[in-house]
Design a protein around this motif. Sequence first.
Motif, short mmCIF file in Angstrom:
data_model
loop_
_atom_site.label_atom_id
_atom_site.label_comp_id
_atom_site.label_asym_id
_atom_site.label_seq_id
_atom_site.Cartn_x
_atom_site.Cartn_y
_atom_site.Cartn_z
N PRO A 138 0.91 -1.25 -0.04
CA PRO A 138 -0.01 0.07 0.04
C PRO A 138 0.96 1.25 0.13
CG PRO A 138 0.14 -1.01 2.07
CD PRO A 138 0.83 -1.76 1.40
N PHE A 139 0.26 2.35 -0.48
CA PHE A 139 0.96 3.56 -0.66
C PHE A 139 1.22 4.55 0.52
CE2 PHE A 139 -1.33 2.55 -4.77
CZ PHE A 139 -0.22 2.16 -5.37
N ILE A 140 2.32 5.00 0.80
CA ILE A 140 2.39 6.15 1.42
C ILE A 140 3.19 7.12 0.83
CG2 ILE A 140 3.85 6.98 3.55
CD1 ILE A 140 3.83 4.16 4.65
N ASN A 141 2.73 8.39 0.62
CA ASN A 141 3.01 9.18 -0.47
C ASN A 141 4.01 10.47 0.13
OD1 ASN A 141 1.01 7.98 -1.60
ND2 ASN A 141 0.33 9.71 -2.75
N CYS A 142 4.66 10.78 -0.81
CA CYS A 142 5.71 11.96 -0.47
C CYS A 142 4.87 13.29 -0.16
CB CYS A 142 6.64 12.38 -1.36
SG CYS A 142 7.48 14.00 -1.38
N PRO A 143 5.12 13.99 1.07
CA PRO A 143 4.31 14.99 1.44
C PRO A 143 4.24 16.40 0.60
CG PRO A 143 6.26 14.99 2.99
CD PRO A 143 6.41 13.90 2.04
N ILE A 144 5.36 16.31 -0.47
CA ILE A 144 5.65 17.45 -1.19
C ILE A 144 4.92 17.30 -2.51
CG2 ILE A 144 7.12 18.99 -2.62
CD1 ILE A 144 8.75 19.17 -0.11
N CYS A 145 5.43 16.28 -3.36
CA CYS A 145 4.77 15.83 -4.63
C CYS A 145 3.78 14.66 -4.64
CB CYS A 145 6.33 15.38 -5.68
SG CYS A 145 6.87 13.80 -5.16
N PHE A 146 3.59 14.22 -3.65
CA PHE A 146 2.44 13.20 -3.41
C PHE A 146 2.63 11.98 -4.26
CE2 PHE A 146 0.68 16.51 -1.25
CZ PHE A 146 -0.20 16.26 -0.39
N ILE A 147 4.03 11.63 -4.89
CA ILE A 147 4.43 10.52 -5.58
C ILE A 147 4.49 9.29 -4.49
CG2 ILE A 147 6.12 9.35 -7.03
CD1 ILE A 147 4.28 11.03 -8.45
N PRO A 148 4.04 8.20 -4.65
CA PRO A 148 4.11 7.08 -3.72
C PRO A 148 5.64 6.65 -3.38
CG PRO A 148 2.49 6.52 -5.21
CD PRO A 148 3.16 7.80 -5.80
N GLN A 185 8.77 24.06 8.62
CA GLN A 185 9.73 24.51 7.81
C GLN A 185 9.69 23.10 6.87
OE1 GLN A 185 13.28 25.78 9.84
NE2 GLN A 185 12.53 27.81 10.52
N ILE A 186 10.16 23.66 5.61
CA ILE A 186 10.38 22.47 4.57
C ILE A 186 11.48 21.36 4.84
CG2 ILE A 186 10.78 21.91 2.15
CD1 ILE A 186 9.23 24.49 1.20
N SER A 187 12.70 22.23 5.57
CA SER A 187 13.73 21.23 5.81
C SER A 187 13.32 20.14 6.72
CB SER A 187 14.75 22.12 6.27
OG SER A 187 14.48 22.90 7.33
N GLU A 188 12.48 20.54 7.62
CA GLU A 188 11.97 19.45 8.64
C GLU A 188 11.36 18.24 8.03
OE1 GLU A 188 10.08 21.04 12.33
OE2 GLU A 188 10.26 23.13 11.12
N LEU A 189 10.85 18.42 6.78
CA LEU A 189 10.19 17.15 6.01
C LEU A 189 11.24 16.39 5.48
CD1 LEU A 189 7.31 18.93 4.39
CD2 LEU A 189 7.23 17.82 6.60
N LYS A 190 12.48 16.50 5.57
CA LYS A 190 13.37 15.83 4.68
C LYS A 190 13.30 14.28 4.85
CE LYS A 190 18.55 15.37 3.96
NZ LYS A 190 19.85 15.95 4.31
N GLU A 191 13.12 13.67 5.90
CA GLU A 191 13.09 12.21 6.14
C GLU A 191 12.07 11.60 5.60
OE1 GLU A 191 15.76 11.00 7.11
OE2 GLU A 191 16.82 12.87 7.48
N PHE A 192 10.86 12.28 5.19
CA PHE A 192 9.83 11.93 4.82
C PHE A 192 9.50 11.91 3.34
CE2 PHE A 192 8.89 13.14 9.20
CZ PHE A 192 8.30 12.24 9.81
N LEU A 193 10.78 12.63 2.61
CA LEU A 193 10.41 12.81 1.12
C LEU A 193 10.77 11.62 0.39
CD1 LEU A 193 11.66 16.57 1.33
CD2 LEU A 193 9.28 15.84 1.41
N CYS A 194 10.70 11.95 -0.92
CA CYS A 194 10.79 10.87 -1.88
C CYS A 194 12.31 11.17 -2.50
CB CYS A 194 10.05 10.71 -3.34
SG CYS A 194 9.92 12.35 -4.08
N PHE A 195 13.28 10.67 -3.14
CA PHE A 195 14.49 11.12 -3.73
C PHE A 195 14.48 12.19 -4.41
CE2 PHE A 195 17.70 10.99 -6.74
CZ PHE A 195 18.87 10.68 -5.90
#
Length: 445
Positions: free
Chosen positions: A334-344, A416-426
């Motif tokens: 199942p999908f977990i999406n990137c919080p910025i681009c919403f790509i799985p 801040q956007i930098s706080e989301l680093k660990e939750f982002l896609c490559f």
Amino acid sequence: MSEEESQTICSEPLPPGKTPHPTNPVCLRCPTPTPSITVFRVADPLCSTHFTELLLKRFKNMLNKIKEEPAVGGVRKGKKELDKILVAFSGGQSSRIMLHMINECVGNAKRKKMFFDVEVLHIDESALNEFCSIPSIPSEENIHKIASIVESYGFPFHLVKLEDVYTQDEPAKRTELLKSTFKSITTLTASEDLLVHLRFQLLRLTAIRLGFGKVLVGTSANRMAMYVISSTSRGRGGIALPIENSFSSSIRYSPITFYQPMKDFLTKEIALYGRCFSLESVFIPNINTMAAPKASINVLTENFIETLQSEFPHTIHTLLKSAEKLQIPEEITPFINCPICFIPLTTEEKKHTREYSNSNGNINSNNNNNSSSNSSGSCSSEGCESNSSGCCGGGGACGDKSNSCNSSFSSRDNTQISELKEFLCFGCKTLLKDFSKDSPAPPFM
């Protein structure tokens, strides 16, 4: 030019491998020669009537596919109720032609009607005028032109501002946050990417608020081919390409399904169609208008694609057909999406996100507290996986900013956007390098 000069030019030798164009090509479908013709291809000339009929037929096939798919949002209550579609109208040439074709299929009494409940939405991006390289016409004048075009077709018109993705009560505060975010970006490539993400997220939230489950965008084949190359170069190849290049996608912005009915139409075809009907578009400059050829990856890629297309006319369609062969790996569901681009996220990215969340307490992993967590706006990682379309990066069924796995971030407005680093896609981690550390994040992130 005199007749002798024209004959001299026509008598010049052609480059090797080139065949001369017919001096008076005749439409293949007309029984008698037609004086006013449009050359679609050198081997298949068509008059303006048959050319527009051909494009309308192709577009109608796209609308039939939209009608056959059920709305993910569940907004259609019965068979007798019209299928509701929200058309994203920027005023540009591609969306202008799309709106005209929709009217031809829905509202033209001379044709067999397709029953849709159509409404039009425009996003006002005038808050970013100071980042444009050329002076812009006042937004009120552009909005008046766009509203006049929509009203000429009789469709309801909605207007939202780009800064509405922020949740502050004061409009001036929202505008200030939007400008400060773009001022903190160091490259044009990152600004273009963030602008695209903000547009689609605002479309999603507005569609949910208005009760729509389907949104149509006018992305042309040229634009999609550019995205294929530029996305691959920025590390968005494996999972993002199959989603961005598809005709429809409900994975990325659930519960809304986005459709791209213009994905097979070249900009040349779109321009010729608009000329046949004398359709005027509204020119609104954006942040990359009149940018230098190497100002960003998107601009550089667009120039590269257009150069190839002028020499090899099948370049764009070949590129898009090759990209369509890519499929989303089954193991990422199942999908977990990137919080910025919403790509799985990939399997490894999801594993890293869970480990980081459990070690820092950002995501509640206790299954017994799922119901209480969801009622307060947060959720567990396991709960998100069991219902990816109603939570997490999938978007949340209510469109509320609190429906996110990053519950510790969504509970406050100064993330801040930098706080989301660990939750982002490559791809977004690469994008994050062009942001300053104190860049404010919109609430949906």
